[in-house]
Every structure is written in C-alpha cells, then in structure tokens.
Design an enzyme around this catalytic site. Structure first.
Site, PDB file in Angstrom:
ATOM      1  N   GLU A   1       0.864  -1.180   0.000  1.00 44.97           N
ATOM      2  CA  GLU A   1       0.000   0.000   0.000  1.00 44.97           C
ATOM      3  C   GLU A   1       0.903   1.234   0.000  1.00 44.97           C
ATOM      4  OE1 GLU A   1      -3.160   1.573   3.230  1.00 44.97           O
ATOM      5  OE2 GLU A   1      -3.214  -0.580   2.799  1.00 44.97           O
TER       6      GLU A   1
ATOM      7  N   ASP B   1      -4.339  10.124   9.522  1.00 43.97           N
ATOM      8  CA  ASP B   1      -3.035   9.588   9.902  1.00 43.97           C
ATOM      9  C   ASP B   1      -2.486  10.240  11.161  1.00 43.97           C
ATOM     10  OD1 ASP B   1      -2.470   7.691   7.713  1.00 43.97           O
ATOM     11  OD2 ASP B   1      -2.705   9.481   6.478  1.00 43.97           O
TER      12      ASP B   1
END
Length: 259
Positions: free
Chosen positions: A49, A60
């Site tokens: 990924e 994130d």
C-alpha cells in the site's frame, strides 16, 4: 484485479494470512520509492500500500503525517510517483494499492489518474475521504473501466448494515480499522474481540484486512485469527524515518512478521 489472486480463506484448508505493508512514497529520499517496493516484495509481503503524500492527512497519526511532510519537501508528486512505478512495473508481481486523499486525485483528474494507475501496474485504490454515495454516482464506472479495485474502510462503530453496504461497493478487500483512531495511535484497542467476531460472522464478499496499530508478529497473529490479513503502516514507516540503515532493518522487520 486483486480479487484474482486473493482468495478468501474459506476456500483453503490451510489459509495463509496476508501481509500488506504501507509506506509513504518519496521517503526517506525522493528516489527511494522503487527500491522500497522491491524490498517489500522480496521480503515476502503479499501486497503493498503506497501512500500518496498530502498536506492534510487527517486519518493519519504523527509518524505518517511526518512522512507526508518529508515526502512533499522532497518533491514527491503524483506524476513523479507514476513515473517511478512505471520504471519497475515488470518486476513487481504482488498487488500495489495507492492510498491517499481525494483532493490531489481530483486536481490530477480522476479519469486520468485511473488511466495512469492502469498503466503503472496499480491494482486498486483506497481514498478514505471519498463518500460512498459520491463513489457510486461519479467514480465507480471509471474504476471499472480501468480494471481497478476500490477499498472502503469500516470501524468498530460501523453498523452491520453499513459494513455490508461498504463491502458490496468494495473490491479486492475490505479495510477494517482496528479501532476508531488515527494510524499509529498507541492507545488503539488492537484486538477488539466483539468487533472481529462480528466481521467474521457477516456474509462478506471480500477478504477482511485489519489495519491500524499492528507493530509485531504477535499483533499480526492476534488480529488475523478471525481475519484474512493485516496491514502494517506506522511501524514500517518509522523504520524508514528513523534509521540510516533502513534497508536492512526494513527487510528484518518484514521477515519478522512473515517468518
């Protein structure tokens, strides 16, 4: 498409748990992306990924946010990433998934982006801030045109009904966030038994990959008892950011999970 080589464990008497390694393109240096992809593949991971750097990565945590900041400082762009991917297209045999946010993709042009993905050896996309209704209305047919999978995320708070809906729209795999937090959150509840059991009991069409908070082989084995695989991001990105000898340490880390 990823579905072609990612069978559900129910189809095998000895299911293999799949390992997906995430890293942010353009770190530690701009030109390291291709080497990292090949390193991850050669170390035994089942898919990769690749994070597309963005100035406001809301899903994130601090480590991956730092990676985004460094990658942008290094000059990483979507065009540069596609150029790098095309340079190793013939050497990469495991699925590559691009993960990022919708604004840079729209700025690039969604169909042009999908065309470039198809020509660069990319198997699928994860865009966490693309609403499923918008996906169905405006983008699903374009992805199908270029034979690209698209993966939606679910969390412990997602209802069974919505999990089934997002699974119906997804292809390749369903991304099950281990807990409702940002990536790398040390307080994340990694093994939510009720949640994992609920996912395992639903008639899902896609394999389930668990992500957020996996740092070790023990973590990986724990979360994949009832799932098809695990996604490791922050722990791997941290190696790239913190170690001058990152190649050796990155190889050892992937081996430690898969060994």
């Amino acid at each position: 498409m990823i579905n072609n080589n990612f069978k559900h464990p129910a189809s095998s008497t000895q299911p293999q748990k799949r390992l997906n390694i995430y890293f942010t393109a353009g770190i530690p240096q701009l030109e390291d992306t291709a080497d990292i992809i090949q390193l991850i593949q050669d170390s035994g991971a089942d898919m990769i990924e690749i994070g597309m750097p963005y100035s406001d990565p809301v899903a994130d945590g601090p480590v991956i946010s730092q990676a985004h900041e460094l990658a942008l400082k290094n000059g990483m762009t979507i065009s540069t990433l596609f150029f790098q991917l095309k340079s190793i297209k013939n050497e990469i045999k495991i699925p590559l998934i691009l993960m990022g946010y919708i604004n840079p993709v729209l700025s690039f042009g969604f169909e042009n982006f999908c065309k470039e993905c198809s020509e660069s050896g990319v198997s699928g996309l994860i865009i966490p801030d693309l609403p499923p209704i918008e996906f169905e209305k405006n983008y699903q047919k374009i992805l199908e045109k270029y034979n690209l999978n698209f993966t939606f995320l679910v969390t412990p708070e997602t209802s069974d009904e919505r999990i089934l809906y997002l699974d119906s729209l997804s292809s390749g795999f369903l991304y099950a966030v281990s807990s409702s937090s940002t990536t790398g959150n040390k307080n994340a509840v990694l093994k939510n038994e009720d949640y994992l059991s609920r996912l395992a009991s639903l008639p899902l069409k896609n394999p389930v990959m668990i992500g957020f908070g996996i740092k070790s082989k023990e973590d990986f084995e724990n979360v994949t008892e009832k799932a098809d695989g695990g996604i490791i991001g922050t722990a791997f990105v941290n190696i790239l950011l913190q170690n001058r000898d990152w190649k050796t340490k990155a190889i050892d880390f992937v081996h430690s999970i898969k060994g």
